[in-house]
Design a protein around this motif. Structure first.
Motif, PDB file in Angstrom:
ATOM      1  N   PHE A 220     -16.253  23.644  22.991  1.00 33.95           N
ATOM      2  CA  PHE A 220     -15.445  22.933  21.998  1.00 33.95           C
ATOM      3  C   PHE A 220     -14.193  22.334  22.632  1.00 33.95           C
ATOM      4  CE2 PHE A 220     -14.792  27.507  21.921  1.00 33.95           C
ATOM      5  CZ  PHE A 220     -13.422  27.653  22.061  1.00 33.95           C
ATOM      6  N   MET A 221     -14.262  21.997  23.924  1.00 37.77           N
ATOM      7  CA  MET A 221     -13.116  21.440  24.624  1.00 37.77           C
ATOM      8  C   MET A 221     -12.804  20.036  24.122  1.00 37.77           C
ATOM      9  SD  MET A 221     -15.431  23.230  26.527  1.00 37.77           S
ATOM     10  CE  MET A 221     -16.355  21.891  27.227  1.00 37.77           C
ATOM     11  N   ASP A 222     -13.811  19.163  24.177  1.00 42.78           N
ATOM     12  CA  ASP A 222     -13.604  17.780  23.753  1.00 42.78           C
ATOM     13  C   ASP A 222     -13.286  17.699  22.262  1.00 42.78           C
ATOM     14  OD1 ASP A 222     -14.150  17.082  26.325  1.00 42.78           O
ATOM     15  OD2 ASP A 222     -16.173  16.352  25.947  1.00 42.78           O
ATOM     16  N   ASN A 339     -15.638  10.956  29.950  1.00 42.68           N
ATOM     17  CA  ASN A 339     -15.602  11.836  28.787  1.00 42.68           C
ATOM     18  C   ASN A 339     -14.176  11.987  28.264  1.00 42.68           C
ATOM     19  OD1 ASN A 339     -14.420  13.964  30.405  1.00 42.68           O
ATOM     20  ND2 ASN A 339     -15.442  15.439  29.082  1.00 42.68           N
ATOM     21  N   VAL A 340     -14.043  12.706  27.171  1.00 42.46           N
ATOM     22  CA  VAL A 340     -12.778  12.867  26.461  1.00 42.46           C
ATOM     23  C   VAL A 340     -11.679  13.397  27.375  1.00 42.46           C
ATOM     24  CG1 VAL A 340     -11.629  14.251  24.674  1.00 42.46           C
ATOM     25  CG2 VAL A 340     -13.822  13.156  24.184  1.00 42.46           C
ATOM     26  N   GLU A 341     -11.965  14.478  28.071  1.00 41.15           N
ATOM     27  CA  GLU A 341     -10.941  15.117  28.907  1.00 41.15           C
ATOM     28  C   GLU A 341     -10.485  14.212  30.043  1.00 41.15           C
ATOM     29  OE1 GLU A 341     -10.406  19.068  31.728  1.00 41.15           O
ATOM     30  OE2 GLU A 341     -12.110  18.980  30.360  1.00 41.15           O
ATOM     31  N   VAL A 370     -10.293  22.103  31.539  1.00 40.93           N
ATOM     32  CA  VAL A 370     -10.288  22.798  30.250  1.00 40.93           C
ATOM     33  C   VAL A 370     -11.611  23.535  30.086  1.00 40.93           C
ATOM     34  CG1 VAL A 370     -10.089  22.549  27.749  1.00 40.93           C
ATOM     35  CG2 VAL A 370      -8.799  21.016  29.264  1.00 40.93           C
ATOM     36  N   PHE A 371     -11.526  24.787  29.661  1.00 40.56           N
ATOM     37  CA  PHE A 371     -12.716  25.599  29.421  1.00 40.56           C
ATOM     38  C   PHE A 371     -12.684  26.177  28.007  1.00 40.56           C
ATOM     39  CE2 PHE A 371     -12.080  25.855  34.014  1.00 40.56           C
ATOM     40  CZ  PHE A 371     -13.340  25.573  34.495  1.00 40.56           C
ATOM     41  N   SER A 372     -13.856  26.318  27.433  1.00 34.52           N
ATOM     42  CA  SER A 372     -13.964  27.124  26.218  1.00 34.52           C
ATOM     43  C   SER A 372     -14.474  28.491  26.670  1.00 34.52           C
ATOM     44  CB  SER A 372     -14.919  26.492  25.202  1.00 34.52           C
ATOM     45  OG  SER A 372     -16.207  26.312  25.753  1.00 34.52           O
ATOM     46  N   LEU A 373     -13.618  29.476  26.568  1.00 37.70           N
ATOM     47  CA  LEU A 373     -13.914  30.831  27.037  1.00 37.70           C
ATOM     48  C   LEU A 373     -14.426  31.651  25.858  1.00 37.70           C
ATOM     49  CD1 LEU A 373     -13.670  32.741  29.514  1.00 37.70           C
ATOM     50  CD2 LEU A 373     -11.382  33.325  28.695  1.00 37.70           C
TER      51      LEU A 373
END
Length: 620
Positions: A220-222, A339-341, A370-373
């Motif tokens: 869910f980063m972007d 991409n977004v990031e 950015v990571f979703s952990l």
């Protein structure tokens, strides 16, 4: 205090707020699911009712995701530097009475560090936040995503003005190229090199596309950037358009991301109003505009050529890459897709310079990621760290370690096509080259942590099931090869596995990897390859001994209680959903196998390691 907050209307005309105390309420998707919008509205309404009696003028803002998602809703009070977690609507009165009016912290709402066993007043002092370095997430949780003035006050559109009026187009590309920024969508292609090649092609029109079709399980980063800071992506895309001589951009957003589409639509409208989009941007004679395209609902549409086919109104299928999209992309015209990031990183690079960016991260992987952990980690959420940060730092320092202090088993990086990394590599730095060297990949930034109650064969089966469902079916190796591997893994988890299945899986992996058309098929074997490489003994337990060591595969699992270790506490009995455990307090308990549904609640609740895992009952 006048009502400036008509539910969630933009407040761009609001002035003189710099000295106000700010109450920031997280209204990202996770917090919204826990009634944060009701908290926001209640705070706003009750602060307004106080009227002239209030001693400190207070401004209530709704923001994007603060990152620590499982602890939401999150409320921050600035400049008091007080952060509240898991706030409920019924807490609003106390927050106003004690914190807004008296400046006192409410202990029970402060962040509780389970490892240090203490409350922490300011979220920035927690390990989760203080060990991060935010570039792409720099504004999220701090600005109202649909208030363009909030973005402007934090140097928003400053980079665009610098690019348009102080830099040549080649200078912009040079700055991005020298920063070392690589695409954050998964492949890690050098961003500046892509822009330069596209600019050099004398064929018009050209297009800029932002890939917001985030489909990885647990990612869910972007989404968070789209929802919480849409203007950073808009600014990055405009700068790209200026650099490559494009006049049109498309924001391809996953259809399920309703809040992202809503916030981005409002941000685009306001950017046009302010003169940042459209004809003759800021009087520069440069024209550029952006349209939103809702994703087609297919995972494969995250692949560049399939995404472009979807924008064109065709079936989202990939094409062979002997012709790159920078030459013939959208409608066969030169196209830059990031991409977004990646786009969110562009404004800070232009503002601060490539040297600043290169000092962050590692030599070949500059900047942050950015990571979703998520998974079996205490602090799940959105994390941004410098490239080169180790897995151990991310999982145990920022993430707080494994839930219940169980044993770490593996971490899966890179989405469903990533690899499963065992504990021996916890000190590997997270960057493109290091992850690739151990059979995994950066991907878009999904990171799923697993403990000793995770079956690695089942994990591989799960990801192949997902990829088999999402394969577009265009090439045989992907369409049939993934399903064949899935069926073999199903046999292994159902107690029908054979020793030769391991070799068959590896042969299929090689065929699918080498012969598939796009990235989905080429990377689909990674979960199988890495789980066999690092957890082969677990495969053999399933095949030879007909036993699932993690107690997950029900056909190969039975539970029993070691009477010498059982203290008779009764927790297993209390948590059993089918009443299959017998015993009295302070006496050893026993499991009635005929009733047991093998859910594992007994072993998860036992504090004395008395519940043990057996194998297949009456196995031949």
């Amino acid at each position: 205090m006048k009502d400036r907050w008509n539910n969630r209307e933009d407040n761009s005309n609001e002035n003189n707020t710099i000295n106000k105390r700010k109450v920031l309420v997280c209204c990202g998707t996770g917090c919204l699911a826990n009634n944060s919008l009701k908290i926001y509205n209640e705070l706003k309404k009750k602060i307004q009712l106080i009227g002239e009696d209030i001693e400190v003028d207070t401004l209530v803002k709704s923001t994007g995701c603060n990152g620590l998602c499982e602890k939401g809703p999150v409320v921050k009070i600035i400049p008091d530097n007080i952060s509240y977690f898991q706030v409920k609507v019924q807490d609003v009165d106390e927050i106003i009475d004690k914190t807004i009016l008296k400046g006192e912290a409410i202990e029970c709402l402060l962040y509780y560090d389970v490892n240090k066993k203490q409350r922490i007043r300011y979220h920035g002092d927690t390990n989760f936040y203080k060990k991060q370095y935010k570039i792409a997430l720099r504004n999220i949780g701090e600005v109202d995503p649909i208030n363009i003035d909030d973005y402007i006050k934090r140097d928003g559109y400053k980079a665009l003005k610098k690019a348009l009026f102080e830099m040549k187009k080649e200078d912009v590309i040079d700055e991005v190229n020298e920063s070392g920024l690589r695409g954050r969508g998964g492949a890690g292609f050098p961003t500046g090199l892509k822009w330069r090649k596209c600019r050099s092609i004398d064929n018009f029109p050209k297009f800029v596309i932002c890939n917001g079709d985030e489909g990885d399980p647990g990612a869910f980063m972007d989404r968070s950037i789209l929802e919480g800071d849409p203007n950073s992506i808009i600014e990055g895309m405009i700068i790209c358009g200026y650099a490559i001589n494009a006049k049109s951009g498309y924001m391809y957003i996953r259809d399920e991301y309703g809040l992202a589409i809503k916030n981005m639509s409002k941000a685009l409208f306001k950017a046009r109003e302010k003169g940042f989009l459209g004809k003759n941007i800021l009087g520069s004679k440069f024209d550029f505009d952006i349209d939103i395209v809702r994703g087609g609902g297919a995972f494969v549409c995250g692949e560049s050529s399939a995404l472009m086919a979807s924008i064109e109104g065709r079936v989202g299928e990939p094409r062979a890459k002997y012709i790159r999209s920078i030459e013939k992309g959208l409608w066969n015209q030169p196209t830059v897709l990031n991409n977004v990031e990646t786009f969110a990183n562009i404004p800070p690079i232009i503002n601060n310079g490539s040297d600043w960016f290169r000092r962050i991260g590692s030599k070949d992987s500059t900047g942050t990621k950015v990571f979703s952990l998520v998974g079996k980690v205490k602090n799940t959420g959105l994390v941004e760290v410098p490239m080169g940060t180790t897995l151990r730092e991310l999982i145990f320092d920022i993430g707080g370690g494994i839930i219940g202090d169980r044993k770490f088993k593996a971490v899966q990086t890179g989405g469903p096509s990533g690899g499963c990394i065992p504990d021996r590599y916890l000190d590997v730095g997270i960057d493109f080259g290091s992850l690739s060297s151990i059979g995994s990949m950066m991907g878009s930034g999904g990171m799923i942590v697993m403990d000793d109650r995770t079956c690695m064969v089942d994990v591989a089966k799960y990801y192949l099931s997902f990829l088999a469902e999402e394969s577009c079916g265009k090439c045989v190796t992907c369409r049939e090869g993934i399903r064949m591997m899935q069926h073999i893994l199903e046999d292994i988890t159902n107690g029908k596995g054979k020793e030769e299945d391991i070799d068959s899986l590896l042969e299929l992996c090689e065929a699918v990897k080498e012969c598939s058309l796009c990235g989905l098929g080429k990377t689909a074997p990674n979960p199988v390859i890495t789980t066999i490489k690092y957890f082969r003994d677990e495969y053999m337990e399933h095949i030879i001994n007909k036993r699932c060591p993690a107690g997950v595969c029900k056909e190969l699992t039975s539970f029993y209680i070691d009477k010498e270790l059982c203290k008779g506490c009764g927790l297993c009995k209390k948590n059993c959903p089918v009443d299959s455990i017998k015993g009295t307090i302070k006496s050893p308990h026993e499991i009635d196998i005929s009733k047991c549904i093998k859910c594992g609640s007994c072993i998860n609740s036992c504090k004395f390691n008395a519940v043990k895992i057996g194998g297949q009952i009456n196995a031949n």
